[in-house]
Design a protein around this motif. Structure first.
Motif, PDB file in Angstrom:
ATOM      1  N   SER A  90       9.104  -8.422 -10.857  1.00  0.00           N
ATOM      2  CA  SER A  90       7.985  -9.115 -10.214  1.00  0.00           C
ATOM      3  C   SER A  90       7.027  -8.103  -9.594  1.00  0.00           C
ATOM      4  O   SER A  90       7.358  -6.927  -9.406  1.00  0.00           O
ATOM      5  N   ARG A  91       5.852  -8.572  -9.262  1.00  0.00           N
ATOM      6  CA  ARG A  91       4.928  -7.794  -8.438  1.00  0.00           C
ATOM      7  C   ARG A  91       5.292  -8.087  -6.987  1.00  0.00           C
ATOM      8  O   ARG A  91       5.162  -9.218  -6.525  1.00  0.00           O
ATOM      9  N   SER A  92       5.767  -7.075  -6.279  1.00  0.00           N
ATOM     10  CA  SER A  92       6.276  -7.282  -4.931  1.00  0.00           C
ATOM     11  C   SER A  92       5.587  -6.368  -3.937  1.00  0.00           C
ATOM     12  O   SER A  92       5.329  -5.195  -4.229  1.00  0.00           O
ATOM     13  N   THR A  93       5.323  -6.923  -2.770  1.00  0.00           N
ATOM     14  CA  THR A  93       4.666  -6.188  -1.692  1.00  0.00           C
ATOM     15  C   THR A  93       5.589  -6.152  -0.489  1.00  0.00           C
ATOM     16  O   THR A  93       6.193  -7.171  -0.125  1.00  0.00           O
ATOM     17  N   ILE A  94       5.699  -4.986   0.117  1.00  0.00           N
ATOM     18  CA  ILE A  94       6.556  -4.800   1.289  1.00  0.00           C
ATOM     19  C   ILE A  94       5.676  -4.457   2.483  1.00  0.00           C
ATOM     20  O   ILE A  94       4.856  -3.537   2.417  1.00  0.00           O
ATOM     21  N   THR A  95       5.836  -5.219   3.562  1.00  0.00           N
ATOM     22  CA  THR A  95       5.112  -4.931   4.796  1.00  0.00           C
ATOM     23  C   THR A  95       5.788  -3.760   5.488  1.00  0.00           C
ATOM     24  O   THR A  95       6.996  -3.805   5.760  1.00  0.00           O
ATOM     25  N   ILE A  96       5.023  -2.706   5.771  1.00  0.00           N
ATOM     26  CA  ILE A  96       5.600  -1.474   6.312  1.00  0.00           C
ATOM     27  C   ILE A  96       5.056  -1.165   7.705  1.00  0.00           C
ATOM     28  O   ILE A  96       3.980  -1.640   8.065  1.00  0.00           O
ATOM     29  N   PRO A  97       5.823  -0.339   8.481  1.00  0.00           N
ATOM     30  CA  PRO A  97       7.106   0.278   8.122  1.00  0.00           C
ATOM     31  C   PRO A  97       8.202  -0.773   8.006  1.00  0.00           C
ATOM     32  O   PRO A  97       8.117  -1.840   8.617  1.00  0.00           O
ATOM     33  N   ALA A  98       9.233  -0.459   7.246  1.00  0.00           N
ATOM     34  CA  ALA A  98      10.254  -1.472   6.957  1.00  0.00           C
ATOM     35  C   ALA A  98      11.581  -0.832   6.601  1.00  0.00           C
ATOM     36  O   ALA A  98      11.646   0.335   6.209  1.00  0.00           O
ATOM     37  N   PHE A  99      12.624  -1.630   6.723  1.00  0.00           N
ATOM     38  CA  PHE A  99      13.972  -1.289   6.278  1.00  0.00           C
ATOM     39  C   PHE A  99      13.900  -0.814   4.829  1.00  0.00           C
ATOM     40  O   PHE A  99      13.322  -1.485   3.970  1.00  0.00           O
ATOM     41  N   ALA A 100      14.496   0.336   4.539  1.00  0.00           N
ATOM     42  CA  ALA A 100      14.346   0.972   3.225  1.00  0.00           C
ATOM     43  C   ALA A 100      14.951   0.162   2.089  1.00  0.00           C
ATOM     44  O   ALA A 100      14.569   0.347   0.925  1.00  0.00           O
ATOM     45  N   GLU A 101      15.877  -0.739   2.393  1.00  0.00           N
ATOM     46  CA  GLU A 101      16.564  -1.447   1.315  1.00  0.00           C
ATOM     47  C   GLU A 101      15.653  -2.389   0.535  1.00  0.00           C
ATOM     48  O   GLU A 101      15.946  -2.707  -0.623  1.00  0.00           O
ATOM     49  N   TYR A 102      14.572  -2.870   1.138  1.00  0.00           N
ATOM     50  CA  TYR A 102      13.639  -3.694   0.353  1.00  0.00           C
ATOM     51  C   TYR A 102      13.104  -2.891  -0.832  1.00  0.00           C
ATOM     52  O   TYR A 102      13.119  -3.341  -1.978  1.00  0.00           O
ATOM     53  N   GLU A 103      12.637  -1.693  -0.525  1.00  0.00           N
ATOM     54  CA  GLU A 103      12.066  -0.851  -1.576  1.00  0.00           C
ATOM     55  C   GLU A 103      13.133  -0.390  -2.558  1.00  0.00           C
ATOM     56  O   GLU A 103      12.915  -0.430  -3.776  1.00  0.00           O
ATOM     57  N   ASP A 104      14.286   0.023  -2.060  1.00  0.00           N
ATOM     58  CA  ASP A 104      15.353   0.500  -2.948  1.00  0.00           C
ATOM     59  C   ASP A 104      15.798  -0.597  -3.901  1.00  0.00           C
ATOM     60  O   ASP A 104      15.975  -0.362  -5.103  1.00  0.00           O
ATOM     61  N   ALA A 105      15.996  -1.804  -3.384  1.00  0.00           N
ATOM     62  CA  ALA A 105      16.440  -2.916  -4.225  1.00  0.00           C
ATOM     63  C   ALA A 105      15.390  -3.266  -5.273  1.00  0.00           C
ATOM     64  O   ALA A 105      15.718  -3.492  -6.447  1.00  0.00           O
ATOM     65  N   CYS A 106      14.131  -3.290  -4.857  1.00  0.00           N
ATOM     66  CA  CYS A 106      13.065  -3.624  -5.803  1.00  0.00           C
ATOM     67  C   CYS A 106      12.929  -2.571  -6.891  1.00  0.00           C
ATOM     68  O   CYS A 106      12.664  -2.904  -8.055  1.00  0.00           O
ATOM     69  N   ARG A 107      13.120  -1.315  -6.556  1.00  0.00           N
ATOM     70  CA  ARG A 107      13.014  -0.266  -7.570  1.00  0.00           C
ATOM     71  C   ARG A 107      14.156  -0.367  -8.585  1.00  0.00           C
ATOM     72  O   ARG A 107      13.953  -0.152  -9.785  1.00  0.00           O
ATOM     73  N   ILE A 108      15.350  -0.692  -8.118  1.00  0.00           N
ATOM     74  CA  ILE A 108      16.482  -0.842  -9.036  1.00  0.00           C
ATOM     75  C   ILE A 108      16.187  -1.912 -10.074  1.00  0.00           C
ATOM     76  O   ILE A 108      16.511  -1.768 -11.261  1.00  0.00           O
ATOM     77  N   PHE A 109      15.523  -2.997  -9.628  1.00  0.00           N
ATOM     78  CA  PHE A 109      15.263  -4.119 -10.531  1.00  0.00           C
ATOM     79  C   PHE A 109      13.813  -4.133 -11.031  1.00  0.00           C
ATOM     80  O   PHE A 109      13.281  -5.174 -11.392  1.00  0.00           O
ATOM     81  N   GLN A 110      13.202  -2.947 -11.041  1.00  0.00           N
ATOM     82  CA  GLN A 110      11.950  -2.676 -11.755  1.00  0.00           C
ATOM     83  C   GLN A 110      10.785  -3.565 -11.306  1.00  0.00           C
ATOM     84  O   GLN A 110      10.001  -4.036 -12.126  1.00  0.00           O
ATOM     85  N   HIS A 111      10.662  -3.740 -10.006  1.00  0.00           N
ATOM     86  CA  HIS A 111       9.500  -4.446  -9.482  1.00  0.00           C
ATOM     87  C   HIS A 111       8.287  -3.526  -9.503  1.00  0.00           C
ATOM     88  O   HIS A 111       8.421  -2.302  -9.397  1.00  0.00           O
ATOM     89  N   GLN A 112       7.124  -4.111  -9.619  1.00  0.00           N
ATOM     90  CA  GLN A 112       5.872  -3.375  -9.451  1.00  0.00           C
ATOM     91  C   GLN A 112       5.537  -3.431  -7.964  1.00  0.00           C
ATOM     92  O   GLN A 112       5.156  -4.478  -7.446  1.00  0.00           O
ATOM     93  N   LEU A 113       5.686  -2.300  -7.284  1.00  0.00           N
ATOM     94  CA  LEU A 113       5.625  -2.291  -5.830  1.00  0.00           C
ATOM     95  C   LEU A 113       4.255  -1.923  -5.277  1.00  0.00           C
ATOM     96  O   LEU A 113       3.556  -1.059  -5.813  1.00  0.00           O
ATOM     97  N   SER A 114       3.909  -2.592  -4.191  1.00  0.00           N
ATOM     98  CA  SER A 114       2.770  -2.198  -3.370  1.00  0.00           C
ATOM     99  C   SER A 114       3.187  -2.364  -1.919  1.00  0.00           C
ATOM    100  O   SER A 114       4.217  -2.980  -1.617  1.00  0.00           O
ATOM    101  N   PHE A 115       2.384  -1.810  -1.013  1.00  0.00           N
ATOM    102  CA  PHE A 115       2.763  -1.798   0.400  1.00  0.00           C
ATOM    103  C   PHE A 115       1.601  -2.294   1.254  1.00  0.00           C
ATOM    104  O   PHE A 115       0.436  -2.000   0.978  1.00  0.00           O
ATOM    105  N   LEU A 116       1.952  -3.041   2.288  1.00  0.00           N
ATOM    106  CA  LEU A 116       0.972  -3.656   3.173  1.00  0.00           C
ATOM    107  C   LEU A 116       1.283  -3.225   4.598  1.00  0.00           C
ATOM    108  O   LEU A 116       2.409  -3.404   5.072  1.00  0.00           O
ATOM    109  N   SER A 117       0.313  -2.658   5.286  1.00  0.00           N
ATOM    110  CA  SER A 117       0.557  -2.254   6.668  1.00  0.00           C
ATOM    111  C   SER A 117       0.621  -3.482   7.566  1.00  0.00           C
ATOM    112  O   SER A 117       0.065  -4.541   7.246  1.00  0.00           O
ATOM    113  N   TRP A 118       1.297  -3.339   8.698  1.00  0.00           N
ATOM    114  CA  TRP A 118       1.404  -4.452   9.652  1.00  0.00           C
ATOM    115  C   TRP A 118       0.023  -4.877  10.141  1.00  0.00           C
ATOM    116  O   TRP A 118      -0.232  -6.070  10.331  1.00  0.00           O
TER     117      TRP A 118
END
Length: 337
Positions: A90-118
């Motif tokens: 999926s295309r997934s966005t993580i609000t940062i700063p954040a617990f690293a496991e969101y990004e690690d889990a998404c990378r394992i399952f090949q998400h298209q990642l972007s990041f959003l500041s608080w």
């Protein structure tokens, strides 16, 4: 990230005088829980329930949900990886700063990642995305997002993954768990390890609409929640009212603690929880961590590995007043080296 979390005291040989690196409630497990678990010991000779069905039913009943709205997990970490797997690529966005496991889990399952500041989140600048991960209250900052229902309503095309691991540690925002029966674009992750001080048992749950829970369940491994963790969950919900920790007192102690740090070589950021983010004005957080360990047997959380933070950032959790004073005194020494 297999290393680089808080509460990594097991990596060091000395006995710690104070551990500020973990944001688990410092008062220990609920009264009576240890004795209750000892009484359950013989049950470990058999396999646990495949999906922790009895605890699932109890949690659902507590909230007035159907059992199909709840999935019991091996802590919030399993919940995060289940979401990432169920919505892989999926295309997934993580609000940062954040617990690293969101990004690690998404990378394992090949998400298209972007990041959003608080700050962007608070300005309602939401991206074009499939999934949006929000930790509310935020780890590591203790910030809260109060306009969550409005965001969920206005963005039905986004699946909101709301991690409420620290919801018991604030009065500034309330849980959105009751909204899962109202919105089909909401998944709420809850932890039972932080407020009840049982991180070693690994226990949490997911609340969501029935179709979402069904999708997540299809990826869940059997027996991921062990027998003693299930027993602990039953005990907590059976004695829920009397087992709540003194949040008001802890937050008042946090205020006193932060005020006492005003003259320290730290810049402390505002927080709505018992833990808070700070920045050392001398050297790096890694250097401060080693200094405190070597000289005072005190452990802090070097927050330099959180995306969006720097090597000067650290996270501190409030402990009791005597231990807080240990850190205050140690920082006075750090100020002069």
């Amino acid at each position: 990230m297999l290393q680089g979390h808080g509460d990594d005291g097991y990596l060091y040989k000395q006995e710690l005088a104070a551990d500020f690196s973990t944001n688990v409630w410092y008062g220990g497990a609920p009264d009576g829980l240890k004795e209750h678990l000892f009484q359950q010991w013989e049950k470990v000779q058999r396999y646990p329930e495949v999906l922790a069905e009895s605890l699932r039913e109890k949690i659902a009943g507590f909230y007035g949900f159907s059992t199909e709205n709840i999935l019991v997990t091996n802590g919030s970490t399993e919940s995060i990886y289940l979401v990432a797997q169920a919505f892989q690529q999926s295309r997934s966005t993580i609000t940062i700063p954040a617990f690293a496991e969101y990004e690690d889990a998404c990378r394992i399952f090949q998400h298209q990642l972007s990041f959003l500041s608080w700050a962007e989140l608070e300005n309602e600048t939401l991206p074009d995305t499939d999934l949006l991960f929000i930790c509310n209250p935020n780890n590591p900052t203790g910030a809260v997002f109060t306009a969550l229902e409005l965001a969920i309503t206005n963005n039905p095309e986004i699946l909101f993954i709301v991690d409420e691991a620290f919801i018991e540690f604030t009065f500034s925002v309330t849980s959105v768990i009751d909204l899962v029966s109202k919105y089909d674009n909401l998944i709420v992750l809850r932890s039972m390890t932080k407020a009840y001080a049982i991180p070693g048992l690994r226990l949490g749950y997911i609340a969501a609409g029935t179709s979402l829970i069904e999708r997540l369940s299809s990826y869940k491994m059997p027996w991921s929640v062990n027998t003693l963790a299930i027993a602990a969950g039953h005990y907590i919900f059976d004695h829920y009212e009397k087992l709540q920790f003194p949040a008001a007192q802890v937050l008042a102690d946090k205020t006193d603690f932060v005020n006492a740090l005003a003259d320290s070589p730290l810049t402390v950021y505002p927080s709505h929880t018992h833990f808070f983010l700070a920045r050392t004005n001398r050297y790096t957080a890694a250097a401060l961590k080693q200094f405190l360990l070597k000289e005072f047997n005190i452990l802090i959380r070097d927050a330099g590995n959180f995306r969006g933070l720097t090597e000067s950032h650290l996270r501190i959790a409030t402990l009791n007043k005597s231990k807080n004073q240990l850190l205050i005194n140690a920082l006075a020494e750090w100020k002069h080296i």
